[in-house]
Design a protein around this motif. Structure first.
Motif, PDB file in Angstrom:
ATOM      1  N   ALA A  89      36.417  52.091  42.251  1.00 31.15           N
ATOM      2  CA  ALA A  89      36.703  51.675  40.874  1.00 31.15           C
ATOM      3  C   ALA A  89      36.793  50.156  40.767  1.00 31.15           C
ATOM      4  CB  ALA A  89      38.004  52.313  40.393  1.00 31.15           C
ATOM      5  N   ARG A  90      37.178  49.476  41.867  1.00 34.07           N
ATOM      6  CA  ARG A  90      37.269  48.016  41.873  1.00 34.07           C
ATOM      7  C   ARG A  90      35.901  47.367  41.821  1.00 34.07           C
ATOM      8  NH1 ARG A  90      40.330  46.288  47.120  1.00 34.07           N
ATOM      9  NH2 ARG A  90      41.394  48.233  47.338  1.00 34.07           N
ATOM     10  N   GLN A  91      34.902  48.001  42.397  1.00 27.62           N
ATOM     11  CA  GLN A  91      33.577  47.403  42.476  1.00 27.62           C
ATOM     12  C   GLN A  91      32.926  47.398  41.108  1.00 27.62           C
ATOM     13  OE1 GLN A  91      31.655  49.749  45.476  1.00 27.62           O
ATOM     14  NE2 GLN A  91      32.740  48.758  47.134  1.00 27.62           N
ATOM     15  N   PRO A  92      32.219  46.309  40.792  1.00 24.77           N
ATOM     16  CA  PRO A  92      31.574  46.247  39.479  1.00 24.77           C
ATOM     17  C   PRO A  92      30.476  47.299  39.370  1.00 24.77           C
ATOM     18  CG  PRO A  92      30.848  44.427  40.872  1.00 24.77           C
ATOM     19  CD  PRO A  92      31.947  45.141  41.607  1.00 24.77           C
ATOM     20  N   ALA A  93      30.325  47.782  38.184  1.00 28.11           N
ATOM     21  CA  ALA A  93      29.282  48.775  37.933  1.00 28.11           C
ATOM     22  C   ALA A  93      27.917  48.106  38.065  1.00 28.11           C
ATOM     23  CB  ALA A  93      29.450  49.363  36.534  1.00 28.11           C
ATOM     24  N   THR A  94      26.961  48.872  38.530  1.00 23.45           N
ATOM     25  CA  THR A  94      25.620  48.325  38.641  1.00 23.45           C
ATOM     26  C   THR A  94      24.974  48.297  37.261  1.00 23.45           C
ATOM     27  OG1 THR A  94      24.742  50.511  39.105  1.00 23.45           O
ATOM     28  CG2 THR A  94      25.319  49.146  40.995  1.00 23.45           C
ATOM     29  N   LEU A  95      24.104  47.344  37.081  1.00 22.29           N
ATOM     30  CA  LEU A  95      23.410  47.199  35.807  1.00 22.29           C
ATOM     31  C   LEU A  95      22.219  48.140  35.748  1.00 22.29           C
ATOM     32  CD1 LEU A  95      23.275  43.302  35.529  1.00 22.29           C
ATOM     33  CD2 LEU A  95      24.763  44.848  34.272  1.00 22.29           C
ATOM     34  N   GLU A  96      21.917  48.594  34.566  1.00 24.12           N
ATOM     35  CA  GLU A  96      20.681  49.329  34.369  1.00 24.12           C
ATOM     36  C   GLU A  96      19.539  48.344  34.530  1.00 24.12           C
ATOM     37  OE1 GLU A  96      20.236  52.595  33.894  1.00 24.12           O
ATOM     38  OE2 GLU A  96      22.391  52.818  34.187  1.00 24.12           O
ATOM     39  N   TYR A  97      18.390  48.832  34.889  1.00 29.01           N
ATOM     40  CA  TYR A  97      17.251  47.952  35.118  1.00 29.01           C
ATOM     41  C   TYR A  97      16.951  47.082  33.897  1.00 29.01           C
ATOM     42  CZ  TYR A  97      12.592  46.304  36.204  1.00 29.01           C
ATOM     43  OH  TYR A  97      11.514  45.511  36.420  1.00 29.01           O
ATOM     44  N   ASP A  98      16.998  47.666  32.716  1.00 25.59           N
ATOM     45  CA  ASP A  98      16.688  46.905  31.499  1.00 25.59           C
ATOM     46  C   ASP A  98      17.751  45.872  31.171  1.00 25.59           C
ATOM     47  OD1 ASP A  98      14.348  48.327  31.186  1.00 25.59           O
ATOM     48  OD2 ASP A  98      15.236  49.815  29.847  1.00 25.59           O
ATOM     49  N   ASP A  99      18.985  46.081  31.646  1.00 27.22           N
ATOM     50  CA  ASP A  99      20.071  45.142  31.374  1.00 27.22           C
ATOM     51  C   ASP A  99      20.165  44.032  32.403  1.00 27.22           C
ATOM     52  OD1 ASP A  99      20.751  46.696  29.213  1.00 27.22           O
ATOM     53  OD2 ASP A  99      22.250  47.847  30.319  1.00 27.22           O
ATOM     54  N   ALA A 100      19.428  44.161  33.497  1.00 23.54           N
ATOM     55  CA  ALA A 100      19.505  43.161  34.560  1.00 23.54           C
ATOM     56  C   ALA A 100      18.892  41.848  34.073  1.00 23.54           C
ATOM     57  CB  ALA A 100      18.768  43.647  35.798  1.00 23.54           C
ATOM     58  N   PRO A 101      19.524  40.731  34.405  1.00 21.62           N
ATOM     59  CA  PRO A 101      18.963  39.446  33.972  1.00 21.62           C
ATOM     60  C   PRO A 101      17.664  39.160  34.701  1.00 21.62           C
ATOM     61  CG  PRO A 101      20.801  39.103  35.459  1.00 21.62           C
ATOM     62  CD  PRO A 101      20.734  40.586  35.182  1.00 21.62           C
ATOM     63  N   ASP A 102      16.778  38.491  34.007  1.00 23.41           N
ATOM     64  CA  ASP A 102      15.529  38.076  34.637  1.00 23.41           C
ATOM     65  C   ASP A 102      15.834  36.930  35.582  1.00 23.41           C
ATOM     66  OD1 ASP A 102      13.980  39.909  33.267  1.00 23.41           O
ATOM     67  OD2 ASP A 102      13.683  38.567  31.560  1.00 23.41           O
ATOM     68  N   ILE A 103      15.404  37.064  36.801  1.00 24.82           N
ATOM     69  CA  ILE A 103      15.611  36.022  37.798  1.00 24.82           C
ATOM     70  C   ILE A 103      14.234  35.547  38.234  1.00 24.82           C
ATOM     71  CG2 ILE A 103      16.539  35.490  40.070  1.00 24.82           C
ATOM     72  CD1 ILE A 103      18.570  37.738  39.589  1.00 24.82           C
ATOM     73  N   ALA A 104      13.959  34.305  37.945  1.00 22.95           N
ATOM     74  CA  ALA A 104      12.650  33.753  38.274  1.00 22.95           C
ATOM     75  C   ALA A 104      12.550  33.499  39.766  1.00 22.95           C
ATOM     76  CB  ALA A 104      12.425  32.458  37.505  1.00 22.95           C
ATOM     77  N   ASP A 105      11.380  33.754  40.297  1.00 16.93           N
ATOM     78  CA  ASP A 105      11.111  33.458  41.700  1.00 16.93           C
ATOM     79  C   ASP A 105      11.002  31.954  41.839  1.00 16.93           C
ATOM     80  OD1 ASP A 105      10.374  33.460  44.320  1.00 16.93           O
ATOM     81  OD2 ASP A 105       8.445  34.468  44.016  1.00 16.93           O
ATOM     82  N   GLN A 106      11.761  31.402  42.787  1.00 20.12           N
ATOM     83  CA  GLN A 106      11.775  29.953  42.977  1.00 20.12           C
ATOM     84  C   GLN A 106      10.536  29.452  43.712  1.00 20.12           C
ATOM     85  OE1 GLN A 106      14.087  28.028  41.540  1.00 20.12           O
ATOM     86  NE2 GLN A 106      14.927  29.905  40.695  1.00 20.12           N
ATOM     87  N   ALA A 107       9.822  30.340  44.356  1.00 18.51           N
ATOM     88  CA  ALA A 107       8.616  29.933  45.088  1.00 18.51           C
ATOM     89  C   ALA A 107       7.516  29.599  44.088  1.00 18.51           C
ATOM     90  CB  ALA A 107       8.165  31.057  46.004  1.00 18.51           C
ATOM     91  N   PRO A 108       6.680  28.639  44.432  1.00 20.61           N
ATOM     92  CA  PRO A 108       5.567  28.309  43.531  1.00 20.61           C
ATOM     93  C   PRO A 108       4.608  29.486  43.402  1.00 20.61           C
ATOM     94  CG  PRO A 108       5.687  26.758  45.395  1.00 20.61           C
ATOM     95  CD  PRO A 108       6.720  27.805  45.606  1.00 20.61           C
ATOM     96  N   ASP A 109       4.017  29.628  42.230  1.00 23.25           N
ATOM     97  CA  ASP A 109       3.044  30.689  42.031  1.00 23.25           C
ATOM     98  C   ASP A 109       1.742  30.319  42.755  1.00 23.25           C
ATOM     99  OD1 ASP A 109       1.862  28.762  40.442  1.00 23.25           O
ATOM    100  OD2 ASP A 109       2.248  29.784  38.555  1.00 23.25           O
ATOM    101  N   PRO A 110       0.792  31.221  42.868  1.00 23.02           N
ATOM    102  CA  PRO A 110      -0.433  30.926  43.616  1.00 23.02           C
ATOM    103  C   PRO A 110      -1.179  29.696  43.100  1.00 23.02           C
ATOM    104  CG  PRO A 110      -0.269  33.269  43.220  1.00 23.02           C
ATOM    105  CD  PRO A 110       0.853  32.617  42.456  1.00 23.02           C
ATOM    106  N   GLU A 111      -1.216  29.516  41.800  1.00 17.95           N
ATOM    107  CA  GLU A 111      -1.909  28.351  41.237  1.00 17.95           C
ATOM    108  C   GLU A 111      -1.218  27.059  41.668  1.00 17.95           C
ATOM    109  OE1 GLU A 111      -3.177  26.469  36.911  1.00 17.95           O
ATOM    110  OE2 GLU A 111      -2.164  28.395  36.991  1.00 17.95           O
TER     111      GLU A 111
END
Length: 179
Positions: A89-111
C-alpha cells in the motif's frame, strides 16, 4: 503455551468467546508484533498492522483447521500477510500506459547521428591541416580540459606561446570549417 492450547483458543474465538480472544491476544501479540516489526521496520506501522491482524483473526477464526496448519503458523501467516499488504500500500500505484509521461530519448536520432558523423569527419580533416603538435594541443585543451599552463609545460613552451598556438589554430579551424 502449546499448539493445542492455541488451537483451543482460536476455536473458542470462532464461537465469539471474548475471553478466549483476550487470552489469545495476551499469549501471541508479542510474537506477532515481532513478525510485523521485522517486515515493516517501523514501530508505528507494526502497531497498526497488529491491530488489523487481530481483527482478521476474530473474523476468520472459524476458517482455522488444526489438522491442516499449526495454530502459531496460521497466526504468523496472517501477521506476515498484513505487513506485506501495508508495504504494498506504501508503494505508488503504477501509471496506465496512456497516463505515463512522454520521456524523450536523449540519444540523437539517426539523422542527427549522421550529421554529427559528417561534422566529426570535417573537424578531423581540419585538424589534419594543422601542425601535429598544434592539433594535439587544441584537442588536449578543448576535449581533455587541460589549462594553458599545463599545455605550456607539456610542450615545453612559454605560456604566451601556447596561448598564441591555440588562438591561431582555432582561427585556422574556423576558416577550414566554413569552407
Amino acid at each position: 503455551m502449546s499448539q493445542d492450547d492455541l488451537s483451543g483458543l482460536i476455536a473458542r474465538t470462532a464461537l465469539g468467546d471474548r475471553l478466549a480472544f483476550s487470552s489469545l491476544y495476551s499469549q501471541t501479540s508479542a510474537k506477532l508484533f515481532g513478525v510485523a516489526l521485522r517486515i515493516l521496520k517501523d514501530r508505528g506501522q507494526a502497531e497498526d498492522a497488529i491491530q488489523e491482524v487481530y481483527v482478521r483473526i476474530w473474523r476468520r477464526a472459524g476458517s482455522f483447521r488444526a489438522d491442516q496448519a499449526s495454530a502459531m503458523g496460521w497466526l504468523v501467516t496472517i501477521a506476515r500477510n498484513q505487513a506485506i499488504d501495508l508495504i504494498r500500500a506504501r508503494q505508488p500505484a503504477t501509471l496506465e500506459y496512456d497516463d505515463a509521461p512522454d520521456i524523450a530519448d536523449q540519444a540523437p536520432d539517426p539523422e542527427a547521428r549522421a550529421a554529427l558523423s559528417g561534422e566529426t569527419r570535417r573537424i578531423e580533416g581540419c585538424l589534419g591541416e594543422l601542425e601535429a603538435d598544434r592539433a594535439a594541443a587544441v584537442v588536449a585543451a578543448y576535449m581533455e580540459g587541460l589549462s594553458y599552463q599545463e599545455l605550456a609545460e607539456q610542450y615545453a613552451v612559454p605560456l604566451n606561446t601556447m596561448r598564441t598556438w591555440l588562438r591561431r589554430s582555432l582561427i585556422k579551424l574556423r576558416e577550414c570549417m566554413s569552407r
